[in-house]
Motif scaffolding. Sequence first.
Motif, PDB file in Angstrom:
ATOM      1  N   ALA A 142      -5.389  -5.094  -0.215  1.00  0.00           N
ATOM      2  CA  ALA A 142      -5.800  -6.049   0.821  1.00  0.00           C
ATOM      3  C   ALA A 142      -5.210  -7.419   0.544  1.00  0.00           C
ATOM      4  O   ALA A 142      -4.954  -8.198   1.473  1.00  0.00           O
ATOM      5  N   LYS A 143      -5.004  -7.705  -0.728  1.00  0.00           N
ATOM      6  CA  LYS A 143      -4.414  -8.991  -1.118  1.00  0.00           C
ATOM      7  C   LYS A 143      -2.925  -8.856  -1.411  1.00  0.00           C
ATOM      8  O   LYS A 143      -2.309  -9.813  -1.898  1.00  0.00           O
ATOM      9  N   ILE A 144      -2.370  -7.668  -1.128  1.00  0.00           N
ATOM     10  CA  ILE A 144      -0.949  -7.355  -1.394  1.00  0.00           C
ATOM     11  C   ILE A 144      -0.555  -7.831  -2.792  1.00  0.00           C
ATOM     12  O   ILE A 144       0.537  -8.391  -2.993  1.00  0.00           O
ATOM     13  N   THR A 145      -1.436  -7.579  -3.746  1.00  0.00           N
ATOM     14  CA  THR A 145      -1.230  -8.074  -5.103  1.00  0.00           C
ATOM     15  C   THR A 145      -1.569  -6.987  -6.110  1.00  0.00           C
ATOM     16  O   THR A 145      -2.540  -6.248  -5.937  1.00  0.00           O
ATOM     17  N   ALA A 146      -0.753  -6.922  -7.135  1.00  0.00           N
ATOM     18  CA  ALA A 146      -1.037  -6.092  -8.292  1.00  0.00           C
ATOM     19  C   ALA A 146      -1.229  -7.007  -9.492  1.00  0.00           C
ATOM     20  O   ALA A 146      -0.710  -8.130  -9.521  1.00  0.00           O
ATOM     21  N   TYR A 147      -1.990  -6.525 -10.445  1.00  0.00           N
ATOM     22  CA  TYR A 147      -2.345  -7.361 -11.585  1.00  0.00           C
ATOM     23  C   TYR A 147      -2.012  -6.657 -12.891  1.00  0.00           C
ATOM     24  O   TYR A 147      -2.019  -5.431 -12.978  1.00  0.00           O
ATOM     25  N   LEU A 148      -1.754  -7.467 -13.899  1.00  0.00           N
ATOM     26  CA  LEU A 148      -1.609  -6.968 -15.260  1.00  0.00           C
ATOM     27  C   LEU A 148      -2.462  -7.836 -16.157  1.00  0.00           C
ATOM     28  O   LEU A 148      -2.251  -9.049 -16.228  1.00  0.00           O
ATOM     29  N   GLN A 149      -3.449  -7.241 -16.779  1.00  0.00           N
ATOM     30  CA  GLN A 149      -4.258  -7.973 -17.736  1.00  0.00           C
ATOM     31  C   GLN A 149      -3.825  -7.603 -19.141  1.00  0.00           C
ATOM     32  O   GLN A 149      -3.617  -6.428 -19.451  1.00  0.00           O
ATOM     33  N   ILE A 150      -3.699  -8.625 -19.963  1.00  0.00           N
ATOM     34  CA  ILE A 150      -3.330  -8.436 -21.366  1.00  0.00           C
ATOM     35  C   ILE A 150      -4.506  -8.886 -22.212  1.00  0.00           C
ATOM     36  O   ILE A 150      -4.968 -10.020 -22.082  1.00  0.00           O
ATOM     37  N   ASP A 195       0.794  -1.225   0.000  1.00  0.00           N
ATOM     38  CA  ASP A 195       0.000   0.000   0.000  1.00  0.00           C
ATOM     39  C   ASP A 195       0.830   1.281   0.000  1.00  0.00           C
ATOM     40  O   ASP A 195       0.310   2.345  -0.311  1.00  0.00           O
ATOM     41  N   ASN A 196       2.117   1.177   0.322  1.00  0.00           N
ATOM     42  CA  ASN A 196       2.986   2.351   0.270  1.00  0.00           C
ATOM     43  C   ASN A 196       3.966   2.331  -0.897  1.00  0.00           C
ATOM     44  O   ASN A 196       5.012   2.973  -0.854  1.00  0.00           O
ATOM     45  N   TYR A 197       3.597   1.572  -1.925  1.00  0.00           N
ATOM     46  CA  TYR A 197       4.476   1.445  -3.081  1.00  0.00           C
ATOM     47  C   TYR A 197       3.697   1.588  -4.387  1.00  0.00           C
ATOM     48  O   TYR A 197       2.586   1.078  -4.516  1.00  0.00           O
ATOM     49  N   ALA A 198       4.306   2.260  -5.339  1.00  0.00           N
ATOM     50  CA  ALA A 198       3.857   2.127  -6.712  1.00  0.00           C
ATOM     51  C   ALA A 198       4.382   0.793  -7.241  1.00  0.00           C
ATOM     52  O   ALA A 198       5.417   0.297  -6.794  1.00  0.00           O
ATOM     53  N   VAL A 199       3.668   0.208  -8.169  1.00  0.00           N
ATOM     54  CA  VAL A 199       4.066  -1.076  -8.759  1.00  0.00           C
ATOM     55  C   VAL A 199       4.168  -0.914 -10.265  1.00  0.00           C
ATOM     56  O   VAL A 199       3.250  -0.399 -10.910  1.00  0.00           O
ATOM     57  N   GLY A 200       5.274  -1.348 -10.788  1.00  0.00           N
ATOM     58  CA  GLY A 200       5.468  -1.310 -12.234  1.00  0.00           C
ATOM     59  C   GLY A 200       5.487  -2.707 -12.817  1.00  0.00           C
ATOM     60  O   GLY A 200       5.984  -3.648 -12.192  1.00  0.00           O
ATOM     61  N   TRP A 201       4.921  -2.839 -14.012  1.00  0.00           N
ATOM     62  CA  TRP A 201       4.999  -4.097 -14.765  1.00  0.00           C
ATOM     63  C   TRP A 201       5.909  -3.875 -15.975  1.00  0.00           C
ATOM     64  O   TRP A 201       5.788  -2.852 -16.668  1.00  0.00           O
ATOM     65  N   PHE A 202       6.742  -4.860 -16.226  1.00  0.00           N
ATOM     66  CA  PHE A 202       7.705  -4.812 -17.303  1.00  0.00           C
ATOM     67  C   PHE A 202       7.672  -6.146 -18.034  1.00  0.00           C
ATOM     68  O   PHE A 202       7.154  -7.143 -17.519  1.00  0.00           O
ATOM     69  N   ARG A 203       8.263  -6.161 -19.217  1.00  0.00           N
ATOM     70  CA  ARG A 203       8.411  -7.436 -19.903  1.00  0.00           C
ATOM     71  C   ARG A 203       9.684  -7.435 -20.718  1.00  0.00           C
ATOM     72  O   ARG A 203      10.210  -6.385 -21.087  1.00  0.00           O
ATOM     73  N   GLN A 204      10.158  -8.635 -20.971  1.00  0.00           N
ATOM     74  CA  GLN A 204      11.293  -8.811 -21.870  1.00  0.00           C
ATOM     75  C   GLN A 204      10.906  -9.860 -22.891  1.00  0.00           C
ATOM     76  O   GLN A 204      10.687 -11.027 -22.541  1.00  0.00           O
TER      77      GLN A 204
END
Length: 126
Positions: free
Chosen positions: A75-83, A30-39
């Motif tokens: 609440a689930k300490i989870t971030a998601y990325l949908q493609i 909750d105190n962080y931005a989350v980034g998604w990356f790919r290679q």
Amino acid sequence: QLQLVESGGGLVQSGGSHRLSCTASGFTLDNYAVGWFRQVSGKEREGILCISASGVIHPYSVSVKDRFTISRDDAKITAYLQIDNLKPEDTGTYYCAVSDPNSGYRLNCPVLGGIWGQGTQVTVSS
């Protein structure tokens, strides 16, 4: 130990949608931005989307953002990325990251690195 664990990768069908998860361990998101990356094959790691601690979304690149959706459930300490509308060229390893815990910018995008997950492989069949 502070860790991020990506999950949800696998073999997916072209044209479909798929969601990846990034779960924190040892800390709360909750105190962080989350980034998604790919290679993807033959290319350097690229940023896709970032979501700030307050939920503001920041695209890293115009070219990759259109079919991607980022969200978070603290609440689930989870971030998601949908493609959506998966394409074979989406095949690659997908990573999530947050900034260093000591960074004063950890709540905001863009995330440039700090704590990285191990990645999850997505393979899109044509």
